[in-house]
Design a protein around this motif. Structure first.
Motif, mmCIF file in Angstrom:
data_model
loop_
_atom_site.group_PDB
_atom_site.id
_atom_site.type_symbol
_atom_site.label_atom_id
_atom_site.label_comp_id
_atom_site.label_asym_id
_atom_site.label_seq_id
_atom_site.Cartn_x
_atom_site.Cartn_y
_atom_site.Cartn_z
ATOM 1 N N GLN A 1 0.833 -1.199 0.000
ATOM 2 C CA GLN A 1 0.000 0.000 0.000
ATOM 3 C C GLN A 1 0.870 1.254 0.000
ATOM 4 O O GLN A 1 1.806 1.385 0.788
ATOM 5 C CB GLN A 1 -0.918 0.005 1.229
ATOM 6 C CG GLN A 1 -1.948 1.128 1.207
ATOM 7 C CD GLN A 1 -2.950 0.990 2.335
ATOM 8 O OE1 GLN A 1 -3.090 -0.068 2.927
ATOM 9 N NE2 GLN A 1 -3.659 2.071 2.641
ATOM 10 N N ASN A 2 0.556 2.173 -0.926
ATOM 11 C CA ASN A 2 1.270 3.448 -1.070
ATOM 12 C C ASN A 2 2.756 3.263 -1.423
ATOM 13 O O ASN A 2 3.556 4.184 -1.223
ATOM 14 C CB ASN A 2 1.146 4.296 0.196
ATOM 15 C CG ASN A 2 -0.290 4.634 0.522
ATOM 16 O OD1 ASN A 2 -1.090 4.893 -0.379
ATOM 17 N ND2 ASN A 2 -0.640 4.607 1.800
ATOM 18 N N LYS A 3 3.122 2.082 -1.927
ATOM 19 C CA LYS A 3 4.510 1.822 -2.321
ATOM 20 C C LYS A 3 4.675 1.952 -3.832
ATOM 21 O O LYS A 3 3.705 1.920 -4.595
ATOM 22 C CB LYS A 3 4.938 0.415 -1.886
ATOM 23 C CG LYS A 3 4.988 0.227 -0.383
ATOM 24 C CD LYS A 3 6.030 1.128 0.252
ATOM 25 C CE LYS A 3 6.287 0.788 1.724
ATOM 26 N NZ LYS A 3 5.130 1.014 2.574
ATOM 27 N N TYR B 1 -0.592 -11.082 -14.477
ATOM 28 C CA TYR B 1 -1.288 -11.595 -13.292
ATOM 29 C C TYR B 1 -0.799 -10.878 -12.028
ATOM 30 O O TYR B 1 -1.581 -10.576 -11.123
ATOM 31 C CB TYR B 1 -1.071 -13.097 -13.155
ATOM 32 C CG TYR B 1 -2.021 -13.945 -13.974
ATOM 33 C CD1 TYR B 1 -3.312 -14.212 -13.522
ATOM 34 C CD2 TYR B 1 -1.640 -14.492 -15.186
ATOM 35 C CE1 TYR B 1 -4.197 -14.988 -14.259
ATOM 36 C CE2 TYR B 1 -2.509 -15.277 -15.940
ATOM 37 C CZ TYR B 1 -3.790 -15.520 -15.469
ATOM 38 O OH TYR B 1 -4.651 -16.288 -16.209
ATOM 39 N N LEU B 2 0.505 -10.624 -11.951
ATOM 40 C CA LEU B 2 1.059 -9.927 -10.792
ATOM 41 C C LEU B 2 0.535 -8.498 -10.721
ATOM 42 O O LEU B 2 0.183 -7.998 -9.637
ATOM 43 C CB LEU B 2 2.583 -9.931 -10.866
ATOM 44 C CG LEU B 2 3.331 -9.256 -9.716
ATOM 45 C CD1 LEU B 2 2.994 -9.917 -8.377
ATOM 46 C CD2 LEU B 2 4.847 -9.295 -9.958
ATOM 47 N N LEU B 3 0.475 -7.833 -11.858
ATOM 48 C CA LEU B 3 -0.079 -6.478 -11.909
ATOM 49 C C LEU B 3 -1.503 -6.457 -11.379
ATOM 50 O O LEU B 3 -1.863 -5.612 -10.543
ATOM 51 C CB LEU B 3 -0.045 -5.958 -13.352
ATOM 52 C CG LEU B 3 -0.796 -4.649 -13.631
ATOM 53 C CD1 LEU B 3 -0.184 -3.496 -12.838
ATOM 54 C CD2 LEU B 3 -0.812 -4.345 -15.120
ATOM 55 N N PRO C 1 -1.154 0.394 -4.407
ATOM 56 C CA PRO C 1 0.192 0.978 -4.465
ATOM 57 C C PRO C 1 0.124 2.417 -4.986
ATOM 58 O O PRO C 1 -0.852 2.806 -5.653
ATOM 59 C CB PRO C 1 0.910 0.070 -5.468
ATOM 60 C CG PRO C 1 -0.170 -0.405 -6.378
ATOM 61 C CD PRO C 1 -1.392 -0.558 -5.507
ATOM 62 N N GLU C 2 1.159 3.182 -4.689
ATOM 63 C CA GLU C 2 1.205 4.546 -5.216
ATOM 64 C C GLU C 2 1.395 4.523 -6.731
ATOM 65 O O GLU C 2 0.740 5.274 -7.467
ATOM 66 C CB GLU C 2 2.343 5.339 -4.561
ATOM 67 C CG GLU C 2 2.431 6.772 -5.068
ATOM 68 C CD GLU C 2 3.512 7.570 -4.374
ATOM 69 O OE1 GLU C 2 3.986 8.562 -4.963
ATOM 70 O OE2 GLU C 2 3.890 7.214 -3.234
ATOM 71 N N LYS D 1 -4.888 5.136 -12.896
ATOM 72 C CA LYS D 1 -3.985 6.264 -13.175
ATOM 73 C C LYS D 1 -2.621 6.091 -12.508
ATOM 74 O O LYS D 1 -1.754 6.961 -12.639
ATOM 75 C CB LYS D 1 -4.621 7.573 -12.687
ATOM 76 C CG LYS D 1 -6.018 7.821 -13.240
ATOM 77 C CD LYS D 1 -6.046 7.798 -14.771
ATOM 78 C CE LYS D 1 -7.456 8.034 -15.310
ATOM 79 N NZ LYS D 1 -7.522 7.891 -16.786
ATOM 80 N N ASN D 2 -2.426 4.978 -11.802
ATOM 81 C CA ASN D 2 -1.159 4.772 -11.094
ATOM 82 C C ASN D 2 -0.266 3.735 -11.793
ATOM 83 O O ASN D 2 0.623 3.168 -11.169
ATOM 84 C CB ASN D 2 -1.414 4.349 -9.646
ATOM 85 C CG ASN D 2 -2.228 3.056 -9.538
ATOM 86 O OD1 ASN D 2 -2.888 2.652 -10.500
ATOM 87 N ND2 ASN D 2 -2.178 2.421 -8.373
ATOM 88 N N ILE D 3 -0.516 3.468 -13.077
ATOM 89 C CA ILE D 3 0.335 2.554 -13.847
ATOM 90 C C ILE D 3 1.135 3.369 -14.866
ATOM 91 O O ILE D 3 0.578 4.219 -15.574
ATOM 92 C CB ILE D 3 -0.489 1.478 -14.588
ATOM 93 C CG1 ILE D 3 -1.397 0.726 -13.623
ATOM 94 C CG2 ILE D 3 0.441 0.500 -15.300
ATOM 95 C CD1 ILE D 3 -2.304 -0.295 -14.315
ATOM 96 N N ARG D 4 2.436 3.119 -14.919
ATOM 97 C CA ARG D 4 3.306 3.768 -15.903
ATOM 98 C C ARG D 4 3.910 2.693 -16.801
ATOM 99 O O ARG D 4 4.237 1.601 -16.334
ATOM 100 C CB ARG D 4 4.433 4.538 -15.210
ATOM 101 C CG ARG D 4 3.965 5.562 -14.197
ATOM 102 C CD ARG D 4 3.327 6.779 -14.878
ATOM 103 N NE ARG D 4 2.917 7.763 -13.884
ATOM 104 C CZ ARG D 4 1.709 7.820 -13.326
ATOM 105 N NH1 ARG D 4 0.800 6.916 -13.655
ATOM 106 N NH2 ARG D 4 1.408 8.748 -12.448
ATOM 107 N N TYR D 5 4.071 3.012 -18.068
ATOM 108 C CA TYR D 5 4.576 2.038 -19.042
ATOM 109 C C TYR D 5 5.908 2.516 -19.596
ATOM 110 O O TYR D 5 5.988 3.587 -20.214
ATOM 111 C CB TYR D 5 3.550 1.848 -20.162
ATOM 112 C CG TYR D 5 2.222 1.334 -19.645
ATOM 113 C CD1 TYR D 5 2.000 -0.026 -19.481
ATOM 114 C CD2 TYR D 5 1.196 2.219 -19.305
ATOM 115 C CE1 TYR D 5 0.790 -0.503 -18.987
ATOM 116 C CE2 TYR D 5 -0.017 1.750 -18.808
ATOM 117 C CZ TYR D 5 -0.202 0.389 -18.648
ATOM 118 O OH TYR D 5 -1.395 -0.078 -18.160
#
Length: 335
Positions: free
Chosen positions: A5-7, A21-23, A31-32, A55-59
């Protein structure tokens, strides 16, 4: 409160089957940010469409052969899951140097980038083919395991915890036999197997993810974690896939199973540990922990209390039933 959480999390090889699957699991832990690092821009596009509300996923496009790119990707990251690899056995046999560049040099680049950024934990995903390897893929995975263990020993004042987890085959993962068998049925009405009696450790994607998260939480540094995986016969798997695909696509024709013999670098059965590793392993209900030589003192009390581990190996009488395999397919929606 979840450990995540928040990491800030980096999944290297995040567009692969296990990465996805992990995502999905980690998103439940609030998570942050989760950064997805891979070479495949199209798969990143597909993933971004699937999870466009998050909105917290970056590619990040990148290759683990590029250390500078990894260093940048790990800025301010707390947890790294290293899932990237060249893993197709024949491809590694015919392109051994490329396998070395990705699986060995790439892993060392991950280590250096993590240390430079003071990452909290790095978990490397290895393979049961790393035990007494008979092929290039297994050899590179074994070397990468040793690099991870050595990194924990040689990190000096750095606080990063490095550990590894050994997988067997994961049902439905890219490059596994299941998508191949399905394609063969649909295109040729025939399945080719190396040997129907061949035994393989295999687990579902959900089991693999739980192993990853448990191992990452338990790690003190340098361990290799091994799940007590179910065993199945390739012939039984082939028969279940034929039955499931015939029902799914209303196929009435006969589907043949053709044995073609073992491919270069393959074994009739896989192992989970070597004879030497059994001597430095601790057994728990769901997994084995192979201790790093340099940290056995940290486990001394637990080690003394543990019973001597018997070397696990696949036995035909332990193979799961075709009904159980079929149930897994339905529960995990693998086909």
């Amino acid at each position: 409160m979840s450990d995540y959480q928040n990491k800030k999390i980096l999944i290297i090889g995040g567009t692969g089957t296990i990465g996805q699957y992990l995502l999905e699991e980690l998103l439940l832990h609030s998570p942050e940010v989760i950064r997805i690092f891979s070479r495949d821009e199209y798969k990143q596009f597909e993933l971004s469409q699937k999870y466009r509300e998050f909105k917290n996923i970056r590619y990040l496009i990148g290759d683990i052969r590029d250390e500078k790119r990894l260093i940048r990707a790990m800025e301010d990251i707390d947890y790294v899951f290293h899932l990237a690899a060249m893993k197709h056995v024949p491809a590694c046999e015919y392109n051994p140097l490329e396998a070395v560049k990705t699986n060995i040099i790439g892993t060392q680049n991950v280590i250096q980038a993590a240390l430079e950024n003071n990452v909290k934990r790095v978990l490397f995903t290895s393979s049961d083919k790393a035990i007494s390897p008979t092929n290039v893929y297994g050899s590179t995975k074994l070397t990468a395991e040793r690099l991870i263990a050595a990194a924990d020993y040689q990190k000096g004042s750095k606080k990063t915890i490095f550990s590894s987890v050994r997988f067997g085959n994961v049902m439905g993962s890219r490059g596994s036999v299941i998508p191949l068998f399905k394609k063969q049925i649909l295109n040729h009405r025939e399945i080719t197997v190396t040997d129907g009696k061949m035994l393989r450790y295999m687990m579902t994607p959900s089991q693999a993810i739980q192993l990853i998260l448990k191992a990452n939480k338990r790690a003190k540094g340098g361990e290799v974690f091994v799940l007590k995986m179910p065993v199945l016969k390739i012939g039984d798997l082939a028969e279940v896939i034929i039955e499931e695909v015939r029902k799914q696509y209303s196929i009435r024709e006969e589907i043949n199973i053709k044995e073609i013999g073992i491919r270069p670098g393959e074994k009739n059965y896989e192992e989970l540990m070597t004879d030497d590793e059994v001597l430095i392993a601790i057994e728990s209900e769901d997994m084995y922990t192979i201790l790093p030589h340099h940290e056995q003192g940290a486990y001394q009390k637990q080690w003394k209390q543990a019973q001597k581990v018997e070397k696990p190996y696949p036995k035909e009488e332990d193979a799961i039933s075709k009904n159980k395999i079929s149930k897994w397919f339905q529960e995990e929606n693998i086909l």
